[in-house]
Design a protein around this motif. Structure first.
Motif: not given
Length: 358
Positions: A197-198, A201-205, A262-264, A355-357
């Motif tokens: 999602s990040k 360019g999306q927030p965390l829906h 670090e997401m909205e 494993i995850l960014p």
């Protein structure tokens, strides 16, 4: 630290999975224990345990392999067979027989000399069949309907009574940990969903349905519970619910999950992750290249957990699933963790392991 050879021998069956890894972590570095990790596939994480590969559905292979291992004081049975259709499989006769057969093959080949731990979950309260009575308590009657827990538990009870060893049944729910490719690991499902999602360019829906109350269990905490109850002679042949100790409402923890990446926080956008995520697998592959992550595909990391996520997020209707942990506390196991801290810690560990960014 003792200078003698370990007199306690532990066999962790299903060592590559969520529960198995949690159990191994609880015994790591303890020279008083000799630990063997049993799994069908090679382990994909570092451990001091000795790995033995065996397919428990193959009765002949199970006997040939385990006959050389000697005697174990303790066995943890965390092996699990799931169908491709994860949720429907929980009521499938073949799936039930396969799981019972795996345990039977193990016990026919090798029984513990002291103690066995058997893992169950909220299916013990009928949560896979319909609304359960909340909170689920260990003394509740077995709900009617298909469930491999009961023939497994009956088998363990009969063998324990005949041979004189002890057993404990533990019932966590929504076990979360670091296991890759697990069919029911919300940590990796959420982590990959957030990362993609990040990147878009999306927030965390929030992709789920209406709000409900549930609980989670940290795999490491569950591993400590396995160790603790295995050593308690006063808890012989008993069943205990094990959770983090708090309640989980997904929208309430969503801001702290977003913070880990670090997401909205976005709005509610109910969508099937089973249907959506395969379509964005190429975005994950690009993230792996861009961030220098370990070269796992999305399917290798998440597997059937997209199906589990759709169910656990209540996409098609959720229900409250609460387990009382009073019995465990009364018997002395009081370990707990804030579920938001659990997710923070696990995301950080997966990011540190590439494993995850970040």
């Amino acid at each position: 630290m003792s200078n003698l050879l370990p007199y306690q021998r532990l066999l962790v069956v299903g060592a590559r999975g969520l529960v198995g890894q949690g159990v191994l972590s609880a015994f790591e570095g303890d020279a008083d224990w000799s630990v063997t990790a049993l799994s069908r596939r090679p382990l994909d994480f570092p451990t001091e345990a000795t790995h033995v590969a065996v397919d428990l559905t193959d009765r002949i292979q199970t006997f040939e392999t385990l006959s050389f291992l000697g005697t174990y004081t303790h066995i943890v049975f965390a092996a699990l067979h799931e169908k491709e259709d994860l949720i429907a499989g929980w009521r499938d006769a073949e799936q039930i027989e396969t799981n019972v057969g795996m345990l039977r093959n193990l016990l026919d080949a090798l029984e513990p000399s002291e103690h066995l731990t058997l893992l169950q979950g909220t299916k013990a309260y009928g949560a896979h069949l319909g609304p359960m009575v909340n909170p689920g308590k260990e003394w509740h009657d077995r709900p009617p309907g298909p469930n491999f827990y009961w023939p497994q538990e009956d088998l363990v009870r009969d063998r324990a009574n005949a041979s004189g060893w002890r057993y404990t049944v533990l019932r966590p729910q929504i076990v979360c940990g670091l296991a890759l490719g697990s069919p029911m690991n919300m940590t990796l499902a959420i982590g990959v969903f957030a990362a993609v999602s990040k990147a878009m360019g999306q927030p965390l829906h929030f992709p789920g349905g209406d709000a409900f109350v549930t609980q989670a269990t940290d795999a490491s905490l569950l591993g400590r519970a396995v160790r603790w109850f295995g050593a308690q002679s006063g808890s012989d042949n008993e069943t205990y619910n094990i959770t983090n100790g708090d309640e989980l409402i997904w929208r309430s923890v969503w801001p702290s999950i977003a913070e880990s990446f670090e997401m909205e926080v976005g709005d509610d956008r109910p969508i099937s992750l089973v249907e959506k995520m395969p379509d964005v697998a190429s975005i994950w592959d690009e993230l792996v290249r861009r961030h220098g992550l370990k070269p796992y595909s999305m399917d290798q990391l998440v597997g059937k957990s997209w199906q589990f996520a759709d169910a656990v997020f209540g996409l098609r209707g959720g229900q409250d699933t609460l387990l009382s942990t009073i019995k465990a506390r009364k018997h002395g196991f009081v370990d707990c963790i804030d579920t938001e801290d659990m997710f923070r810690n696990q995301f950080a560990a997966l990011q540190s392991a590439r494993i995850l960014p970040i």
